[in-house]
Design an enzyme around this catalytic site. Sequence first.
Site, PDB file in Angstrom:
ATOM      1  N   CYS A  65       8.907  -1.983   1.402  1.00  0.00           N
ATOM      2  CA  CYS A  65       7.831  -2.964   1.169  1.00  0.00           C
ATOM      3  C   CYS A  65       7.123  -2.532  -0.111  1.00  0.00           C
ATOM      4  O   CYS A  65       7.647  -1.695  -0.852  1.00  0.00           O
ATOM      5  CB  CYS A  65       6.894  -3.087   2.373  1.00  0.00           C
ATOM      6  N   HIS A  98      14.950  18.668   8.228  1.00  0.00           N
ATOM      7  CA  HIS A  98      14.041  19.075   9.295  1.00  0.00           C
ATOM      8  C   HIS A  98      13.787  17.996  10.338  1.00  0.00           C
ATOM      9  O   HIS A  98      13.529  18.310  11.496  1.00  0.00           O
ATOM     10  CB  HIS A  98      12.684  19.496   8.699  1.00  0.00           C
TER      11      HIS A  98
HETATM   12  C1  RB5 Z   1       2.397  -6.984   0.703  1.00  0.00           C
HETATM   13  O1  RB5 Z   1       1.487  -7.508  -0.201  1.00  0.00           O
HETATM   14  C2  RB5 Z   1       2.108  -5.515   0.946  1.00  0.00           C
HETATM   15  O2  RB5 Z   1       0.953  -5.382   1.703  1.00  0.00           O
HETATM   16  C3  RB5 Z   1       3.287  -4.848   1.633  1.00  0.00           C
HETATM   17  O3  RB5 Z   1       4.420  -4.985   0.838  1.00  0.00           O
HETATM   18  C4  RB5 Z   1       3.153  -3.379   1.915  1.00  0.00           C
HETATM   19  O4  RB5 Z   1       2.746  -2.647   0.798  1.00  0.00           O
HETATM   20  C5  RB5 Z   1       2.412  -3.016   3.142  1.00  0.00           C
HETATM   21  O5  RB5 Z   1       2.289  -1.844   3.522  1.00  0.00           O
END
Ligand code: RB5
Length: 143
Positions: A65, A98
């Site tokens: 993400c 680990h």
């Molecule tokens: C999305 O905007 C963002 O919040 C997501 O990709 C991530 O960083 C969340 O932890």
Amino acid sequence: MKIAVACDHGGYDLKEMVIGFLESMEHTVEDLGTYSRESVDYPEYGHKCGEAVASGRVRAGIVICGSGIGISIAANKVKGVRCALCTSVKMAELSRQHNDANMLALGGRLTEPVLALQIVDAWLNTEFEGGRHQRRVDILDSY
Ligand code: RB5
């Protein structure tokens, strides 16, 4: 190795690069999405990839993400998943040696692509050390 990969919109560009890298290394990739830069909710993708790993359908999972934080939290909600958010090659090595991490999380907006691919490479090519670490992993998994 069969590897599942998933991301939200913040990880989409890096996910495409990671898939290309994995395929160039002859791994079989299960791409669980998302499939564009359109905004989506990262928990759905973290859970989906975690379930693919926990079920044994794939040997390992990589989730991405924007920061790597949210999607790693989501993956770690799935029992049997040990997902490590790594920002360096050393962290990737230690997460295997680990923690026997079966999932890797990356931050698509924070870790530049060349380093991210080095992290993936180190993570896939480092063995779990077992021994005293096995006992600790067993404690993690029994909770
Ligand atoms: C999305 O905007 C963002 O919040 C997501 O990709 C991530 O960083 C969340 O932890």
